[in-house]
Write a protein that holds these residues in place. Sequence first.
Motif, PDB file in Angstrom:
ATOM      1  N   UNK A  90       0.823  -1.204   0.000  1.00 50.33           N
ATOM      2  CA  UNK A  90       0.000   0.000   0.000  1.00 50.33           C
ATOM      3  C   UNK A  90       0.858   1.255   0.000  1.00 50.33           C
ATOM      4  N   UNK A  91       1.955   1.232   0.744  1.00 51.38           N
ATOM      5  CA  UNK A  91       2.830   2.404   0.807  1.00 51.38           C
ATOM      6  C   UNK A  91       3.480   2.684  -0.546  1.00 51.38           C
ATOM      7  N   UNK A  92       3.969   1.624  -1.182  1.00 47.43           N
ATOM      8  CA  UNK A  92       4.600   1.816  -2.496  1.00 47.43           C
ATOM      9  C   UNK A  92       3.573   2.241  -3.532  1.00 47.43           C
ATOM     10  N   UNK A  93       2.374   1.650  -3.490  1.00 47.75           N
ATOM     11  CA  UNK A  93       1.341   2.006  -4.450  1.00 47.75           C
ATOM     12  C   UNK A  93       0.927   3.465  -4.290  1.00 47.75           C
ATOM     13  N   UNK A  94       0.833   3.921  -3.046  1.00 41.19           N
ATOM     14  CA  UNK A  94       0.515   5.330  -2.802  1.00 41.19           C
ATOM     15  C   UNK A  94       1.588   6.237  -3.406  1.00 41.19           C
ATOM     16  N   UNK A  95       2.845   5.845  -3.265  1.00 41.09           N
ATOM     17  CA  UNK A  95       3.920   6.638  -3.871  1.00 41.09           C
ATOM     18  C   UNK A  95       3.755   6.713  -5.386  1.00 41.09           C
ATOM     19  N   UNK A  96       3.425   5.604  -6.024  1.00 42.25           N
ATOM     20  CA  UNK A  96       3.310   5.590  -7.476  1.00 42.25           C
ATOM     21  C   UNK A  96       2.145   6.446  -7.956  1.00 42.25           C
ATOM     22  N   UNK A 103       5.028   5.976   3.387  1.00 47.00           N
ATOM     23  CA  UNK A 103       6.321   5.956   2.727  1.00 47.00           C
ATOM     24  C   UNK A 103       6.816   4.518   2.688  1.00 47.00           C
ATOM     25  N   UNK A 104       7.307   4.083   1.517  1.00 50.36           N
ATOM     26  CA  UNK A 104       7.695   2.685   1.356  1.00 50.36           C
ATOM     27  C   UNK A 104       8.818   2.292   2.304  1.00 50.36           C
ATOM     28  N   UNK A 105       9.793   3.179   2.488  1.00 50.97           N
ATOM     29  CA  UNK A 105      10.902   2.869   3.400  1.00 50.97           C
ATOM     30  C   UNK A 105      10.426   2.672   4.824  1.00 50.97           C
ATOM     31  N   UNK A 266      10.815   7.558   9.613  1.00 54.67           N
ATOM     32  CA  UNK A 266      10.438   8.436   8.504  1.00 54.67           C
ATOM     33  C   UNK A 266       9.000   8.265   8.077  1.00 54.67           C
ATOM     34  N   UNK A 267       8.136   7.869   9.016  1.00 55.17           N
ATOM     35  CA  UNK A 267       6.717   7.653   8.720  1.00 55.17           C
ATOM     36  C   UNK A 267       6.051   8.993   8.421  1.00 55.17           C
ATOM     37  N   UNK A 288       6.032  -1.872  16.213  1.00 54.46           N
ATOM     38  CA  UNK A 288       5.189  -0.762  15.779  1.00 54.46           C
ATOM     39  C   UNK A 288       4.619  -1.094  14.408  1.00 54.46           C
ATOM     40  N   UNK A 289       3.300  -1.076  14.288  1.00 50.28           N
ATOM     41  CA  UNK A 289       2.620  -1.390  13.032  1.00 50.28           C
ATOM     42  C   UNK A 289       2.132  -0.105  12.379  1.00 50.28           C
ATOM     43  N   UNK A 290       2.316   0.002  11.081  1.00 55.09           N
ATOM     44  CA  UNK A 290       1.889   1.189  10.352  1.00 55.09           C
ATOM     45  C   UNK A 290       0.502   1.030   9.765  1.00 55.09           C
TER      46      UNK A 290
END
Length: 423
Positions: A90-96, A103-105, A266-267, A288-290
């Motif tokens: 989901x994080x990477x897809x949001x970036x794209x 954030x993917x990292x 870096x969340x 810690x869960x994002x």
Amino acid sequence: MRPLVLVGFVGAALPSLAQLQPPGSVIFVEEPDVVRKRQVRDKIAGSPLVRELIEWEFHLAGKADEFYNAHRGLEPAAIVPLVEYATPFAARLAERYGLPGSGYGAAQILRDKALLRQVAGAAGIANPESATAHGPDDVLAFMTRHPGPVVLKPANRQAAVGTQVLHHPAEVERAWAECTEQDEGIFVPDRPMELRMLVERCVEGPEFSVEMLVQDGGALFANVTGKRLFPGPRPVELAHVVPADIPSGLAARLVGETGRVIRAAGFRDGIVHCEWIVEDGVPFLVECAGRFAGDGIIELIQRAYPVELNRAYFAVMRGEAPTVPLPARAEGGAAVWFLSIEAGVVDRVQGVEEAAGAPGVFACDVSVAAGDTFGGLRSSWDRVGDVMVTAGDPAEALRLAEAAAALIRIDTVSPARMAVAAQ
């Protein structure tokens, strides 16, 4: 209408989403094996909310970028992970798509407990001593270096799966076999999942979690939840109470330490569920869960403050400023108490209606019935029911939840007794 893309199917999310989203505005993305095993298509059939179900192997590397290139014209309004394993995708897809997200990292760091230890430790956040374990010998070596109880756990699983507390070296061989044999059944794909194990010093003290809504790296709202565990070697949660019934100074410190974790990782945008154990006055980071907290914690928060946290969260994920009030303090208390039973075959279930009608109860659920087989409490997936209550303060909420749960009786018959009875 730009759709809301939800990664990971959670059927319980549909009623609350119906209050936030217009008809035909939700797209679920789920693993093909999980769609089949959980009969997801049957569960969403006829839902006016769901526009589409896209089957996609989102656990695998590169799949978010593949999805983006296959659905470039989708134009989603927000990308939201509903399950732990969905957070990196989901994080990477949001970036794209150019949308808010963790954030993917950051998602990769929070998904991997070993990486989180490394990053948080470098930021000066207290972590238990920890080491990667490739087999029983590594666990024994760690116990020699760190006398006392240890925790054997996966670095990359959820729901306390494969986690166990060990007190003596003689337990290691058996525990390793038990902890590395993991089956999350219908909730994961059939293909093998990589497993990495950690062994850590067992930090001892009261346990808490912090649920924090974050936008542009800053906290908009934070709550501290108190928790209790079932007795025994498996650290499975027995109860949660909102807000935690603790001094304001400790609550502020737990919130502050959670802020340090999100900055270290870096969340950027979303919500975190950050778990802590306080030993000798020092908060030690557990994990810690994002993503949204499970176990009904969000529902407890929304009732205890009260606050429309779901509405605020989806605003953040759309890149908007929340328009609902985000109070700093709760007005009351709320709690959930979970049920477990002895291993065996369920003989009868009693007292559910009485528990549902007990003071303060707003939800009561039992997931087993006569004839079901229960293999024992190994992870959060194995709990067999829960009772949720509200009250004027946290202590009363916890008392009422425990009292209501005590009204439920689930009798089991052990396999040995059944064999004798059949003779």
